[in-house]
Motif scaffolding. Structure first.
Motif, PDB file in Angstrom:
ATOM      1  N   SER A  63       0.842  -1.204   0.000  1.00  0.00           N
ATOM      2  CA  SER A  63       0.000   0.000   0.000  1.00  0.00           C
ATOM      3  C   SER A  63       0.873   1.250   0.000  1.00  0.00           C
ATOM      4  N   TYR A  64       1.933   1.246   0.825  1.00  0.00           N
ATOM      5  CA  TYR A  64       2.843   2.391   0.862  1.00  0.00           C
ATOM      6  C   TYR A  64       3.478   2.614  -0.502  1.00  0.00           C
ATOM      7  N   TRP A  65       3.885   1.510  -1.139  1.00  0.00           N
ATOM      8  CA  TRP A  65       4.543   1.622  -2.444  1.00  0.00           C
ATOM      9  C   TRP A  65       3.578   2.205  -3.477  1.00  0.00           C
ATOM     10  N   MET A  66       2.351   1.671  -3.507  1.00  0.00           N
ATOM     11  CA  MET A  66       1.361   2.156  -4.477  1.00  0.00           C
ATOM     12  C   MET A  66       1.056   3.629  -4.273  1.00  0.00           C
ATOM     13  N   LEU A  67       0.847   4.029  -3.012  1.00  0.00           N
ATOM     14  CA  LEU A  67       0.533   5.430  -2.744  1.00  0.00           C
ATOM     15  C   LEU A  67       1.718   6.332  -3.070  1.00  0.00           C
ATOM     16  N   GLY A  68       2.929   5.840  -2.789  1.00  0.00           N
ATOM     17  CA  GLY A  68       4.110   6.617  -3.120  1.00  0.00           C
ATOM     18  C   GLY A  68       4.208   6.893  -4.614  1.00  0.00           C
ATOM     19  N   ARG A  69       3.957   5.855  -5.421  1.00  0.00           N
ATOM     20  CA  ARG A  69       3.994   6.018  -6.869  1.00  0.00           C
ATOM     21  C   ARG A  69       2.906   6.991  -7.349  1.00  0.00           C
ATOM     22  N   ALA A  70       1.748   6.932  -6.713  1.00  0.00           N
ATOM     23  CA  ALA A  70       0.658   7.827  -7.105  1.00  0.00           C
ATOM     24  C   ALA A  70       0.958   9.273  -6.718  1.00  0.00           C
ATOM     25  N   LEU A  71       1.401   9.478  -5.485  1.00  0.00           N
ATOM     26  CA  LEU A  71       1.595  10.842  -4.988  1.00  0.00           C
ATOM     27  C   LEU A  71       2.767  11.544  -5.659  1.00  0.00           C
ATOM     28  N   LYS A  72       3.772  10.799  -6.092  1.00  0.00           N
ATOM     29  CA  LYS A  72       4.902  11.417  -6.789  1.00  0.00           C
ATOM     30  C   LYS A  72       4.495  11.987  -8.140  1.00  0.00           C
ATOM     31  N   ARG A  73       3.405  11.495  -8.677  1.00  0.00           N
ATOM     32  CA  ARG A  73       2.912  11.995  -9.967  1.00  0.00           C
ATOM     33  C   ARG A  73       1.901  13.138  -9.805  1.00  0.00           C
ATOM     34  N   ALA A  74       1.489  13.411  -8.578  1.00  0.00           N
ATOM     35  CA  ALA A  74       0.431  14.398  -8.358  1.00  0.00           C
ATOM     36  C   ALA A  74       0.944  15.825  -8.549  1.00  0.00           C
ATOM     37  N   ASP A  75       0.046  16.694  -8.962  1.00  0.00           N
ATOM     38  CA  ASP A  75       0.363  18.111  -9.126  1.00  0.00           C
ATOM     39  C   ASP A  75       0.090  18.903  -7.854  1.00  0.00           C
ATOM     40  N   TYR A  76      -0.684  18.306  -6.932  1.00  0.00           N
ATOM     41  CA  TYR A  76      -1.006  18.993  -5.685  1.00  0.00           C
ATOM     42  C   TYR A  76      -1.390  17.939  -4.656  1.00  0.00           C
ATOM     43  N   LEU A  77      -0.990  18.174  -3.399  1.00  0.00           N
ATOM     44  CA  LEU A  77      -1.349  17.255  -2.316  1.00  0.00           C
ATOM     45  C   LEU A  77      -1.585  18.037  -1.037  1.00  0.00           C
ATOM     46  N   SER A  78      -2.714  17.774  -0.399  1.00  0.00           N
ATOM     47  CA  SER A  78      -2.923  18.265   0.965  1.00  0.00           C
ATOM     48  C   SER A  78      -3.560  17.148   1.781  1.00  0.00           C
ATOM     49  N   LEU A  79      -3.263  17.135   3.069  1.00  0.00           N
ATOM     50  CA  LEU A  79      -3.790  16.142   4.000  1.00  0.00           C
ATOM     51  C   LEU A  79      -4.788  16.800   4.932  1.00  0.00           C
ATOM     52  N   ARG A  80      -5.690  15.964   5.473  1.00  0.00           N
ATOM     53  CA  ARG A  80      -6.794  16.490   6.271  1.00  0.00           C
ATOM     54  C   ARG A  80      -6.387  16.916   7.676  1.00  0.00           C
ATOM     55  N   ASP A  81      -5.329  16.334   8.222  1.00  0.00           N
ATOM     56  CA  ASP A  81      -4.943  16.622   9.603  1.00  0.00           C
ATOM     57  C   ASP A  81      -3.472  16.287   9.789  1.00  0.00           C
ATOM     58  N   GLU A  82      -2.925  16.706  10.914  1.00  0.00           N
ATOM     59  CA  GLU A  82      -1.502  16.496  11.161  1.00  0.00           C
ATOM     60  C   GLU A  82      -1.159  15.022  11.335  1.00  0.00           C
ATOM     61  N   GLY A  83      -2.094  14.231  11.863  1.00  0.00           N
ATOM     62  CA  GLY A  83      -1.844  12.800  11.977  1.00  0.00           C
ATOM     63  C   GLY A  83      -1.683  12.152  10.614  1.00  0.00           C
ATOM     64  N   SER A  84      -2.529  12.532   9.658  1.00  0.00           N
ATOM     65  CA  SER A  84      -2.412  12.014   8.297  1.00  0.00           C
ATOM     66  C   SER A  84      -1.119  12.495   7.647  1.00  0.00           C
ATOM     67  N   GLN A  85      -0.785  13.741   7.879  1.00  0.00           N
ATOM     68  CA  GLN A  85       0.458  14.290   7.336  1.00  0.00           C
ATOM     69  C   GLN A  85       1.666  13.511   7.844  1.00  0.00           C
ATOM     70  N   ALA A  86       1.691  13.234   9.151  1.00  0.00           N
ATOM     71  CA  ALA A  86       2.824  12.514   9.736  1.00  0.00           C
ATOM     72  C   ALA A  86       2.917  11.091   9.200  1.00  0.00           C
ATOM     73  N   LEU A  87       1.775  10.427   9.017  1.00  0.00           N
ATOM     74  CA  LEU A  87       1.777   9.054   8.520  1.00  0.00           C
ATOM     75  C   LEU A  87       2.314   8.984   7.091  1.00  0.00           C
ATOM     76  N   ILE A  88       1.871   9.874   6.225  1.00  0.00           N
ATOM     77  CA  ILE A  88       2.339   9.879   4.840  1.00  0.00           C
ATOM     78  C   ILE A  88       3.810  10.273   4.768  1.00  0.00           C
ATOM     79  N   ARG A  89       4.230  11.207   5.604  1.00  0.00           N
ATOM     80  CA  ARG A  89       5.636  11.602   5.627  1.00  0.00           C
ATOM     81  C   ARG A  89       6.514  10.432   6.056  1.00  0.00           C
ATOM     82  N   GLU A  90       6.099   9.724   7.110  1.00  0.00           N
ATOM     83  CA  GLU A  90       6.923   8.647   7.662  1.00  0.00           C
ATOM     84  C   GLU A  90       6.920   7.398   6.778  1.00  0.00           C
ATOM     85  N   LYS A  91       5.745   7.004   6.288  1.00  0.00           N
ATOM     86  CA  LYS A  91       5.634   5.729   5.579  1.00  0.00           C
ATOM     87  C   LYS A  91       5.800   5.833   4.069  1.00  0.00           C
TER      88      LYS A  91
END
Length: 445
Positions: free
Chosen positions: A199-227
């Motif tokens: 799941s981390y690998w798939m999301l990483g590949r998707a997000l690297k192609r994105a033109d914009y990204l925002s997260l809903r809360d700091e917990g989500s931000q920390a999880l995506i940053r770490e994983k």
């Protein structure tokens, strides 16, 4: 030949269409704000159930996964066919016989294994064929879209469906979009539960192609940053932008009798939950029932309300567990407007679902949270209601104490939430301006 339009064409994408009114509030809010910032934009929805989305939101819709009823709709029946009874008797006899022979054959160790393997191969080939059909159709559809807007809720999770559920769906759509020259923006996305390395690998590949990204809360931000190793800005849940500051529905006039709305959720319920547990579900129902009974005994008016169809069975279980002769009021809404009308009639909400926590805040209604995920607890802390929630291991005494403390503040008139919510509206308006610029001019990050 280009199929793109001179007006920006934006597809609002999400795992929506399952009659979850919290998620539908997100789509409604996004469409409303896009129309405000881009009046000439051509809008559509990409959802789980495009028929529901088209009817509910009045826009053209497309499925985010293969659906037989979309790609192979049944032919319309003639009046003569409608009057002809189906040959039910033949099917009712043939189906049990066929199942019986399959069961007997599979009972032989070697033959059963071969049959199961063959069946899996046939099913896989059928699924693969459907996926190829779907990918071709999706790619053609994206040729007509300037911006794919993947919006809100918990899109980054794998507890429902594993890596091949949400993560794979996001990866394939991002890949198809970039291949078609379509921009991709992830808006106010919640992350977690998220545990599988794939799941981390798939999301990483998707997000690297994105033109914009925002997260809903700091917990989500920390999880995506770490994983996943990708940084995104934090913006509030998109449902907070359902109404502008000066355009919120008015609340019903206060009465001498406190009005409490309670939202049950099928936590650990085997009819819904990804990892069911009958003991934990019964424990949750009993605790909630005791609070509801306490509310009624204190003379308050109680309404049990749902934000999704699956909540309604839990409402029945709670009422049965209350063991009272007079049934409380029940509100089973089918639209966001109906849900907001129910909320506007309350002075206090007890919520388990996240958006049953989000939506009352838009009306200035305080919430007592039963928080099985961090997202609801973080929100209540941020709006000044950090003293009024319990975690998943809550006990009756703590729940009753927090309910009493909150209702006392409501009665005294010392609790004001409008300023906190205005802060969310302003932040989201800033994000919509960024997205409008991205849709019209290109990447404005």
């Amino acid at each position: 030949m280009s199929t793109r339009s001179p007006s920006p064409r934006i597809a609002v994408f999400g795992h929506y269409g399952n009659q979850n009114l919290g998620d539908e509030a997100i789509i409604e809010a996004v469409l409303k704000n896009l129309r405000h910032h881009l009046p000439n934009a051509e809008l559509s929805c990409f959802s789980i159930n495009p028929l529901d989305s088209a009817s509910r939101h009045g826009v053209d819709s497309f499925p985010i996964r293969y659906r037989a009823d979309y790609f192979n709709p049944p032919p319309p029946q003639t009046p003569a066919q409608e009057d002809t009874p189906a040959p039910a008797a033949v099917n009712e006899v043939a189906t049990p016989l066929a199942k019986s022979w399959k069961t007997r054959l599979k009972s032989f160790p070697l033959l059963g294994s071969l049959l199961r393997t063959g069946q899996n191969v046939v099913e896989f080939r059928h699924t693969l064929k459907q996926e190829v059909v779907f990918l071709r159709a999706a790619s053609m559809r994206l040729e007509t879209v300037d911006l794919l807007l993947i919006t809100g809720s918990n899109q980054f999770l794998d507890n429902f469906g594993g890596p091949w559920g949400f993560p794979y769906t996001l990866l394939k759509w991002t890949w198809l979009a970039k291949r078609s020259g379509t921009k991709v923006a992830f808006l106010s996305i919640g992350a977690g539960p998220l545990t599988h390395p794939l799941s981390y690998w798939m999301l990483g590949r998707a997000l690297k192609r994105a033109d914009y990204l925002s997260l809903r809360d700091e917990g989500s931000q920390a999880l995506i940053r770490e994983k996943v190793g990708i940084e995104g800005a934090v913006f509030p849940d998109l449902a907070h932008s359902l109404y502008e500051s000066g355009a919120r529905p008015s609340r019903a006039e206060r009465s001498d009798r406190l009005r409490v709305a309670v939202n049950p959720m099928p936590v650990f319920d085997r009819r819904y939950w990804h990892h069911p547990d009958d003991t934990l579900y019964r424990d949750y129902v009993q605790k909630l029932a005791r609070l509801c009974k306490h509310i009624v005994q204190e003379g308050a008016h109680l309404t049990l309300f749902s934000t999704q169809l699956k909540d309604e069975a839990v409402i029945d279980d709670v009422i049965e567990a209350m063991e009272v002769t007079a049934r409380p009021s029940i509100a089973c809404s089918r639209t966001v407007a109906e849900l907001m009308e129910t909320l506007s009639q309350s002075d206090c909400v007890v919520a388990t679902r996240f958006h049953a926590t989000v939506l009352p805040l838009q009306l200035g209604i305080p919430v007592l949270g039963i928080c099985y995920y961090r997202k609801a607890a973080e929100l209540l802390v941020d709006v000044g209601l950090g003293d009024y929630f319990v975690n998943s291991d809550f006990d009756d005494k703590t729940l009753f104490q927090k309910y009493k403390a909150l209702t006392e503040r409501i009665s005294s008139g010392s609790l004001k939430l409008s300023e906190e919510h205005s802060r969310y509206i302003q932040a989201l308006d800033e994000q919509y301006r960024t997205i409008a610029a991205l849709a019209v001019k290109g990447d404005q990050q």
